[in-house]
Scaffold this motif. Sequence first.
Motif, short mmCIF file in Angstrom:
data_model
loop_
_atom_site.label_atom_id
_atom_site.label_comp_id
_atom_site.label_asym_id
_atom_site.label_seq_id
_atom_site.Cartn_x
_atom_site.Cartn_y
_atom_site.Cartn_z
N ILE A 561 0.85 -1.19 0.00
CA ILE A 561 0.00 0.00 0.00
C ILE A 561 0.89 1.24 0.00
N ILE A 563 0.62 5.50 0.22
CA ILE A 563 -0.20 6.68 0.50
C ILE A 563 0.65 7.92 0.22
N THR A 565 1.04 11.92 0.33
CA THR A 565 0.52 13.08 1.07
C THR A 565 1.30 14.33 0.70
N PHE A 578 -4.17 14.40 1.89
CA PHE A 578 -3.94 13.09 1.29
C PHE A 578 -4.14 13.24 -0.22
N THR A 581 -4.04 7.24 -2.94
CA THR A 581 -3.70 5.96 -2.32
C THR A 581 -3.61 4.90 -3.40
#
Length: 766
Positions: A561, A563, A565, A578, A581
Amino acid sequence: MKKRKTYEISVIDKTYSKPIYDKTYSKIISDETKFYTSDTALELGFELKETEYTFENAEIVLLNINDRSLVTRPVSKVNNDFVYEIDDDITAHYGEWRGQLRFEQSGEIYVSSPFKFRIENDLSDDRPPQLSDVQSWVSLKRYADGLIEELKQAVLSVEVIENTLNANETARQNQFETSEQSRQTTFETAEQERQSAEQGRVEAEKVRVEGYREVRNVIDNFEIGENSVGTENVKDSAITPVKTDFVYPNPQNIYNFKTNVDDVRFSSNGLEISDAGYSSSDYIKVESGTYIIGFPDSLDSVSLFRMPFYDENKTFLNIISNGSTFATSRTIEVYFPQSGYIRVTTMKNTKHLLVVAKKENFDGFHEFSWTQDIAAQPKVKSVGKNELIARSVGVNETDFIEKGKNLFDKNDVSIDTFYTTAPTTTTLSGYYTIDNPILLKANTTYTINKVRQYYLFSYEGSLIEGNNTGNNNETVTITTPNSDTYIYIAGSTSNLDDTQLEVGTEVTTYEPYSNRFPTLRISASQVDGESDTTVKPIGELFIEKSGENFKLTSDLFGEKIEINTERYSNRDSGVFNFASTKLNDKVIQNNNDDVAPIRTFTTVGANHGYTTIAIVNGAHDKTKSDLGSRWTDGTETFTLLLVETNKLTFGNSYTTDSNGVTTAVRKLPASNLSHVSGATNTTIVNTSNSITGQLYPSIGNLSIAYELDGEEITEDGNYDGDTLVVKESYKILDYGAIVDFAQNNIGVNYAENTDKIAGIVKISNT
């Protein structure tokens, strides 16, 4: 949050000439998530490929490949598509499911192309009893009749059909008689057909053999999509926003453009008209009273078309409004004399900008959303059982536990049992069978020592290989195919302490079944007497800093995963955001506004600003020296807050009550603005192209820090650790203080002096 899978299905007429086993699975349109037994809201969506059919209802037939549970359930129709919310009793049955939709029109039966899906058992729950209610079997019979018209004389279970085709003619005859007996006790409604079955059995045998591949393929080729619950024909046990009294549409915009029907507008008598340029809403519930309808935040020329009005039974009453083309205010007021429904129409390219709200709830543009009156909290120990039972969280559900060398667990067996054909067992003293099959990896060689029986199954449940060796001390070596498989084993109870299943081609020294913790880390603060200088292994959270962008990468149940930001985002307020993803390098969510606002008299904070301003677009002669000057349209006073190329931003006037609470009203100038005081360049401001918007910045004293395991990341580079904490804080400026600062500091940009302007609340996000 609901999970959804969506499929494009194709209708198969029961009079087709091509064998059904030549058909392929339905095309999957949306499949971005996995289903688990712990999920509470799983949905399937079906979009019909053919446009010539006008089915009004349907039912779904589902088969669980693992435990042979078979059910038939109603399906709801939403617009031109069909949706089904998976019932809780189905969700509990993990494994692979396959299915088809069944339609009926003008006495004819139609079925869709097959589809399939899988429900993962994320808590190793015990499998519930098989679903086999009478209604399911009655529906199966109707379903089979629709597929093969000739197969009227026998309704056999899938297991009977398989055994019949694998046996000789005598075995098939006996199996048919057994099936006939079973059907007598289950289907009283089939008594007359069964009485004539003997006479037509020879013909039915021929039909059954010829049709077996068709029936088997239809039942074996099942799958399910996602995210689809309607409001009509929904089961009583289902919970949708419409069926609750605590979840309701946000009253600031009750129009949901995602349920629109494109290429449709309405005639003067309320009939739908095909028109490629338009998009029309679903039925929108309205109450008696005045509503605001339009495009409050649009910068372009936009338009509404005719608006049909219906009573509470959705019967057409009249055209309540012929619509408007907007150039300035971009909204209209519409009065509804009674409660009922409306449908609104706009151009397709602007349908997402429309707002429908009761006048007292209108506050500019807001996207449609569901809201609630209560804060739901889970019950204590609400994981589905009163207590977590032994082995309820297994190795497959963790990323820090791994199995030892021996994959055979002698404590996971049933004593005095023997396989007839796995997983079916019979009683036999002195032997054991395992309770749960053992997962084997693809393309891997395994050796089993001291085994009597073994059965290897595919991930989907098909038997690949099986053998009763006849020797309690047999050693067997097997190699798995190109996909994960399961194995059942059985043997003598006298060998329980010596049996070993391991990777490789040789039998190595015996080792009891065990779980290991190879990467379990303990920080220095968790060990009494140790200092923070204790060396620990590299963490499994990786951060890559590049400027103000931070990319977070970690393992998620064996998958990667990522992410992304932004510390100071490129949006107007520049707060933490954010960005996106990814799962296994595939984008699963684009976040563009996932930050925390707060309500003042308008929505402010994070990526939002005060809306009590007027933006005047077009050429002008104003400069920084004019900031803070006052202007009037003859009625209201406006304060110049920002000067940009071809753009001026004016703040509206405000009031302060006895408690010191500041409020303001969003209002555009009624005419051109004349100078009142403070400006160097005093020529009239042409307001013909004025619009509303949001004031940036409306926050100040912004601070954002990324701390990895307690240390702040300040330099670009790559980092690893266990825990990342992002700390953000800012104050929301007082609107009145913004206007006062500008008026009292002519020629000074308030946006560059937010630390000198009073705030009304401080926001701290962690």
